[in-house]
Design a protein around this motif. Structure first.
Motif, short mmCIF file in Angstrom:
data_model
loop_
_atom_site.label_atom_id
_atom_site.label_comp_id
_atom_site.label_asym_id
_atom_site.label_seq_id
_atom_site.Cartn_x
_atom_site.Cartn_y
_atom_site.Cartn_z
N GLY A 160 2.30 -9.51 6.02
CA GLY A 160 0.95 -10.57 4.93
C GLY A 160 0.52 -11.33 6.30
O GLY A 160 -0.91 -12.34 5.28
N VAL A 161 -0.29 -10.61 7.35
CA VAL A 161 -0.79 -11.85 8.46
C VAL A 161 -2.19 -10.56 9.49
O VAL A 161 -3.11 -10.92 9.52
CB VAL A 161 -0.47 -12.30 8.85
CG1 VAL A 161 0.54 -13.14 9.52
CG2 VAL A 161 0.60 -11.09 10.03
N CYS A 162 -1.46 -9.41 8.52
CA CYS A 162 -2.94 -8.36 9.73
C CYS A 162 -3.82 -8.61 8.80
O CYS A 162 -4.18 -8.87 7.70
CB CYS A 162 -2.20 -6.95 9.57
SG CYS A 162 -2.19 -6.30 7.74
N GLY A 163 -4.70 -7.67 9.02
CA GLY A 163 -6.28 -7.73 8.63
C GLY A 163 -5.82 -6.31 7.58
O GLY A 163 -6.91 -7.34 6.31
N SER A 164 -5.35 -5.67 7.27
CA SER A 164 -4.61 -5.22 5.59
C SER A 164 -4.70 -5.93 4.78
O SER A 164 -4.60 -6.25 4.05
CB SER A 164 -3.87 -3.56 6.59
OG SER A 164 -4.84 -2.50 7.11
N CYS A 165 -3.65 -6.56 5.06
CA CYS A 165 -2.76 -7.90 4.43
C CYS A 165 -3.67 -8.28 3.68
O CYS A 165 -3.52 -8.64 2.11
CB CYS A 165 -1.42 -9.04 4.61
SG CYS A 165 -0.19 -7.24 5.21
N ARG A 166 -4.66 -9.40 4.34
CA ARG A 166 -5.87 -9.53 4.22
C ARG A 166 -6.63 -9.54 3.69
O ARG A 166 -7.59 -10.20 2.88
CB ARG A 166 -6.10 -10.70 5.12
CG ARG A 166 -5.14 -11.75 6.70
CD ARG A 166 -5.96 -12.93 7.15
NE ARG A 166 -6.99 -12.39 7.58
CZ ARG A 166 -6.78 -11.28 9.21
NH1 ARG A 166 -5.36 -10.93 9.57
NH2 ARG A 166 -7.57 -10.83 9.64
N ALA A 167 -6.84 -8.41 3.24
CA ALA A 167 -8.05 -7.46 2.81
C ALA A 167 -7.30 -6.94 0.96
O ALA A 167 -7.61 -6.66 0.32
CB ALA A 167 -8.54 -6.01 3.46
N GLY A 168 -5.48 -7.25 0.73
CA GLY A 168 -5.57 -6.91 0.01
C GLY A 168 -4.76 -5.21 -0.71
O GLY A 168 -4.76 -4.71 -1.36
N LEU A 169 -4.56 -4.80 0.72
CA LEU A 169 -4.03 -3.42 1.01
C LEU A 169 -2.52 -3.55 1.91
O LEU A 169 -2.68 -2.67 2.62
CB LEU A 169 -5.32 -2.87 1.90
CG LEU A 169 -6.82 -2.85 1.75
CD1 LEU A 169 -7.71 -2.33 2.46
CD2 LEU A 169 -6.65 -2.06 -0.23
N PRO A 170 -1.69 -3.91 1.49
CA PRO A 170 -0.53 -4.14 2.21
C PRO A 170 0.29 -2.83 1.98
O PRO A 170 0.81 -2.63 3.17
CB PRO A 170 0.19 -5.06 1.30
CG PRO A 170 -0.13 -4.83 0.24
CD PRO A 170 -1.92 -4.55 0.19
N GLN A 171 -0.48 -1.69 1.46
CA GLN A 171 0.38 -0.33 1.38
C GLN A 171 -0.19 0.11 2.88
O GLN A 171 0.43 0.84 3.39
CB GLN A 171 0.07 0.29 0.19
CG GLN A 171 -1.48 0.77 0.50
CD GLN A 171 -2.18 -0.39 -0.87
OE1 GLN A 171 -1.66 -0.81 -0.55
NE2 GLN A 171 -3.18 -0.04 -1.08
N VAL A 172 -0.91 -0.59 4.09
CA VAL A 172 -1.59 0.29 5.30
C VAL A 172 -0.76 -0.73 6.12
O VAL A 172 -1.81 -0.87 7.25
CB VAL A 172 -2.77 0.80 4.85
CG1 VAL A 172 -2.70 1.92 4.07
CG2 VAL A 172 -3.98 -0.54 4.24
#
Length: 410
Positions: A160-172
């Motif tokens: 929920g805090v990494c760049g991918s999660c912040r970009a709406g890409l939690p699957q990566v």
């Protein structure tokens, strides 16, 4: 509980000769009844935990099925875990055996011991502190869950805090994982997970059907990924006729695609045909020059080779299976192919449940065998024995009469 072969309505032996008919489309009335999608437009979406959401790694308890070595499973007893802040404990009722679980069983697991499984349904048994606050109740999100709710589990674990999660890409997500692969899986009596991963299951969807939702969620994610790369004619070739290929193809058909499933095994082609899909043996179809959508689900080198053969100039290729083969940069360039990775179906489970509840996608046609959770070793031995012709097996932790509501009783 002795294993049972589940027989369903549909073609029976003697098996007919399989031809490659013209790809069929879903009747227009079904398209008019489809749920309206948000953004990319496919139906209700699930709220994913955002920045600041944290939870411990999933933990299993009670009877736990552990992969301890290649082709070796143990059923062990573990302490039942307590849910932490933002978590829920789920009492598992049924778990599907997916192709990914089989790959791990056959030696492709990245870690041992590992609790396999990610396709599960269960009952919310307990909630940790602040669990309701983490889940949210806005109109466009999954309803908050309470103790006693029947749920499935979105298997994508995210920080929920990494760049991918912040970009709406939690699957990566760089710090996340996937149940049964890089995080503790669902083959157990109890599992604690972040409450945001829980999705309530509609009453019209049986326990067994709820263990085969991932292929539908993956198909919806595929449609989102294809987007502007969609071929004008909406012709799709799905390589691999296992549960993933069949239900992905059926979902594409619901949204107006003309689908042909390419599968070498006759019994799988029969299941695909019973799902209303056109079927073909590999190499049976000669592609024309129009761009098409090709979805590789087999995770095999021959499957990738078939995708290369079917890929006409301008085609789009969706890679769902992790195959030991690849496309060359030259053919991608010279044919101007669009190659898309499709990883999981995060956020798509509410829409998948809706399609099943409305009878537009029928996951039960893929379930051929049922085993007790304690018989996991027998189940995996059957699934990996070609002579048994197991399309999809389910482990039952809690056999319940509700399963018979969709014709699941032999």
């Amino acid at each position: 509980m002795a294993p049972r072969r589940v027989r369903r309505a549909g073609p029976q032996r003697p098996r007919p000769r399989v031809r490659a008919p013209r790809a069929r489309r879903v009747p227009a009335v079904a398209l008019h009844q489809l749920p309206e999608r948000r953004s990319a437009g496919h139906g209700p979406r699930q709220r994913l935990p955002g920045a600041g959401v944290s939870a411990a790694a999933p933990r299993a308890g009670g009877r736990v099925v552990e992969l301890v070595a290649e082709r070796s499973l143990d059923v062990v007893e573990r302490e039942v875990p307590e849910p932490g802040p933002g978590e829920a404990r789920v009492r598992i009722r049924a778990v599907g055996i997916c192709g990914t679980d089989v790959h791990g069983y056959l030696g492709r697991s990245d870690r041992l011991p590992m609790t396999l499984g990610h396709d599960a349904v269960g009952i919310v048994d307990a909630l940790g502190a602040d669990a309701d606050a983490e889940h949210g109740t806005a109109d466009d999100v999954t309803p908050a869950v309470t103790v006693g709710d029947r749920v499935t589990i979105d298997p994508t674990v995210r920080c929920g805090v990494c760049g991918s999660c912040r970009a709406g890409l939690p699957q990566v997500c760089s710090g996340g994982g996937y149940l049964g692969m890089t995080a503790t899986g669902t083959m157990a009596d109890y599992l604690t997970v972040p409450v945001g991963n829980l999705v309530p299951v509609a009453d019209g969807v049986s326990d067994v059907a709820a263990t085969v939702l991932e292929p539908i969620a993956v198909a919806l994610h595929l449609l989102d990924r294809v987007g502007a790369f969609s071929p004008p004619a909406r012709i799709a070739h799905v390589i691999g006729g296992g549960p993933l290929g069949v239900l992905l193809g059926q979902t594409l058909g619901v949204f107006g695609w003309a689908v042909t499933v390419h599968e070498p095994q006759a019994y799988r082609r029969i299941v695909a045909a019973s799902a209303g899909l056109s079927v073909a043996e590999p190499g049976q179809v000669t592609p024309d020059s129009a761009p098409v959508l090709i979805v590789e689900t087999s995770a095999t080198a021959p499957g990738v080779q078939l995708a290369r053969t079917l890929a006409t100039p301008g085609s789009t290729i969706g890679l769902v299976g992790r195959a030991p083969a690849d496309f060359t940069s030259a053919e991608i360039l010279l044919k101007e192919l669009s190659v898309l990775g499709v990883r999981a179906g995060v956020g798509q489970y509410p829409a998948a449940i809706d399609l099943v509840a409305r009878g537009l996608v029928t996951p039960l046609i893929t379930v051929s065998h049922e085993f007790a959770l304690d018989a996991a070793s027998e189940a995996f031995a059957a699934v990996t024995d070609p002579a048994r012709e197991v399309m999809r097996a389910v482990l039952l932790a809690e056999p319940t009469p509700e399963r018979s509501t969709e014709g699941n009783t032999p």
